[in-house]
Design an enzyme around this catalytic site. Sequence first.
Site, PDB file in Angstrom:
ATOM      1  N   THR A  47      54.085  23.447  69.072  1.00 54.75           N
ATOM      2  CA  THR A  47      54.189  21.768  68.099  1.00 54.75           C
ATOM      3  C   THR A  47      53.950  21.993  66.693  1.00 54.75           C
ATOM      4  O   THR A  47      52.857  22.892  66.420  1.00 54.75           O
ATOM      5  CB  THR A  47      53.336  20.971  69.025  1.00 54.75           C
ATOM      6  OG1 THR A  47      51.941  21.233  68.890  1.00 54.75           O
ATOM      7  CG2 THR A  47      53.667  20.675  70.379  1.00 54.75           C
ATOM      8  N   GLY A  48      54.501  21.431  66.050  1.00 54.22           N
ATOM      9  CA  GLY A  48      54.185  21.280  64.747  1.00 54.22           C
ATOM     10  C   GLY A  48      54.691  22.853  64.020  1.00 54.22           C
ATOM     11  O   GLY A  48      53.971  23.324  63.246  1.00 54.22           O
ATOM     12  N   GLY A  49      55.891  23.018  64.562  1.00 54.73           N
ATOM     13  CA  GLY A  49      56.280  24.485  64.192  1.00 54.73           C
ATOM     14  C   GLY A  49      57.143  24.324  62.904  1.00 54.73           C
ATOM     15  O   GLY A  49      57.833  25.644  62.436  1.00 54.73           O
ATOM     16  N   THR A  50      57.192  23.427  61.974  1.00 54.08           N
ATOM     17  CA  THR A  50      58.394  23.576  60.899  1.00 54.08           C
ATOM     18  C   THR A  50      57.540  24.102  59.573  1.00 54.08           C
ATOM     19  O   THR A  50      58.480  24.629  58.884  1.00 54.08           O
ATOM     20  CB  THR A  50      58.467  21.983  60.393  1.00 54.08           C
ATOM     21  OG1 THR A  50      57.547  21.297  60.329  1.00 54.08           O
ATOM     22  CG2 THR A  50      59.500  21.362  61.683  1.00 54.08           C
ATOM     23  N   SER A  51      56.465  24.462  59.501  1.00 56.79           N
ATOM     24  CA  SER A  51      55.676  25.040  58.399  1.00 56.79           C
ATOM     25  C   SER A  51      54.160  25.589  58.914  1.00 56.79           C
ATOM     26  O   SER A  51      53.971  25.527  59.857  1.00 56.79           O
ATOM     27  CB  SER A  51      55.738  24.035  57.374  1.00 56.79           C
ATOM     28  OG  SER A  51      54.663  22.867  57.415  1.00 56.79           O
ATOM     29  N   GLY A  72      52.192  26.986  62.350  1.00 53.71           N
ATOM     30  CA  GLY A  72      53.165  26.884  63.707  1.00 53.71           C
ATOM     31  C   GLY A  72      54.367  27.746  63.418  1.00 53.71           C
ATOM     32  O   GLY A  72      54.781  28.508  64.020  1.00 53.71           O
ATOM     33  N   SER A  97      39.366  23.514  63.979  1.00 52.39           N
ATOM     34  CA  SER A  97      39.273  23.730  62.740  1.00 52.39           C
ATOM     35  C   SER A  97      37.658  24.044  62.389  1.00 52.39           C
ATOM     36  O   SER A  97      36.785  23.884  63.218  1.00 52.39           O
ATOM     37  CB  SER A  97      39.342  22.216  62.125  1.00 52.39           C
ATOM     38  OG  SER A  97      38.853  22.209  60.991  1.00 52.39           O
ATOM     39  N   TYR A 130      38.623  13.528  60.973  1.00 51.83           N
ATOM     40  CA  TYR A 130      39.204  14.843  61.277  1.00 51.83           C
ATOM     41  C   TYR A 130      38.383  15.880  62.271  1.00 51.83           C
ATOM     42  O   TYR A 130      39.025  16.133  63.048  1.00 51.83           O
ATOM     43  CB  TYR A 130      39.584  15.356  59.695  1.00 51.83           C
ATOM     44  CG  TYR A 130      40.316  16.609  59.858  1.00 51.83           C
ATOM     45  CD1 TYR A 130      41.586  16.907  60.126  1.00 51.83           C
ATOM     46  CD2 TYR A 130      39.713  17.897  59.680  1.00 51.83           C
ATOM     47  CE1 TYR A 130      42.070  18.185  60.231  1.00 51.83           C
ATOM     48  CE2 TYR A 130      39.786  19.097  59.623  1.00 51.83           C
ATOM     49  CZ  TYR A 130      41.322  19.391  59.975  1.00 51.83           C
ATOM     50  OH  TYR A 130      41.982  20.663  59.970  1.00 51.83           O
TER      51      TYR A 130
END
Length: 261
Positions: free
Chosen positions: A16-20, A23, A148, A161
Amino acid sequence: MTQNNSRFTGKTALITGGTSGMGAATARRLIAEGGQVIITGRDKARLDTAVAEITGGTAEFADRLLAVRADAADLTDLEALADTIRERFGRLDVVFANAGVGAFAPIGEVTAAEFDRIVGVNFRGVYFTIQQSLPLLADGGAIVINASWTLHRGLPGASVYAATKAAVHNLSRTLAADLSARRIRVNSISPGYITTPMFHENVAPEAHSDIIGAIAAGRLGTVEDIAGAVAFLASEEASYINGQDLVIDGGIATSTPAAML
């Protein structure tokens, strides 16, 4: 961590969140090692760009990459994503719950709407991504959650966060126990300062030298550092690692460089 070009042959991974950033780098790594990969993102145009960058125009890689528009905070999208994976691949072997947002402000400035947005993506999204993936995940599979370094060391302005990242690490330990009968391993990673778009959005250029000065390794991390760690945890080489958090931060959470003394 060296690359093994066949380590993920015959295996299917969801990122997931693999556009940049982390990921996309992990998608490149798993495809290069023989895997089939599904990446998600909220923006169709960014997904199309990511596909071109991840595959590098290589037809073989393109055949093993599927991009699906899905918002990790939207349960309807996650249900549709699971249906798409079931129809296309039939199963999953790896889940990298990577989608997240970075948002930083003093506690007195955090609104209820902003709190809900951060928790909705960073914790709720991770939780339901895994829930919807579990019926597809093969016994003996692996889940890696992106946490994190801030769960290990306080950072000003990171109250919401960091709390979400502590939550998802705790989730990895609990699910390692919950899923033990299926031999599904669940671990988290805790990246430090990694040169991603999110890093550049939240850290001013003039602050970079001070940050590097506080890192024992003497440099910022790269997305390839993270991709190698995720590939390791998702592979059979990590078959006896479960319910753990792998800190990939150059030492910032635990070590003080000599130059700072």
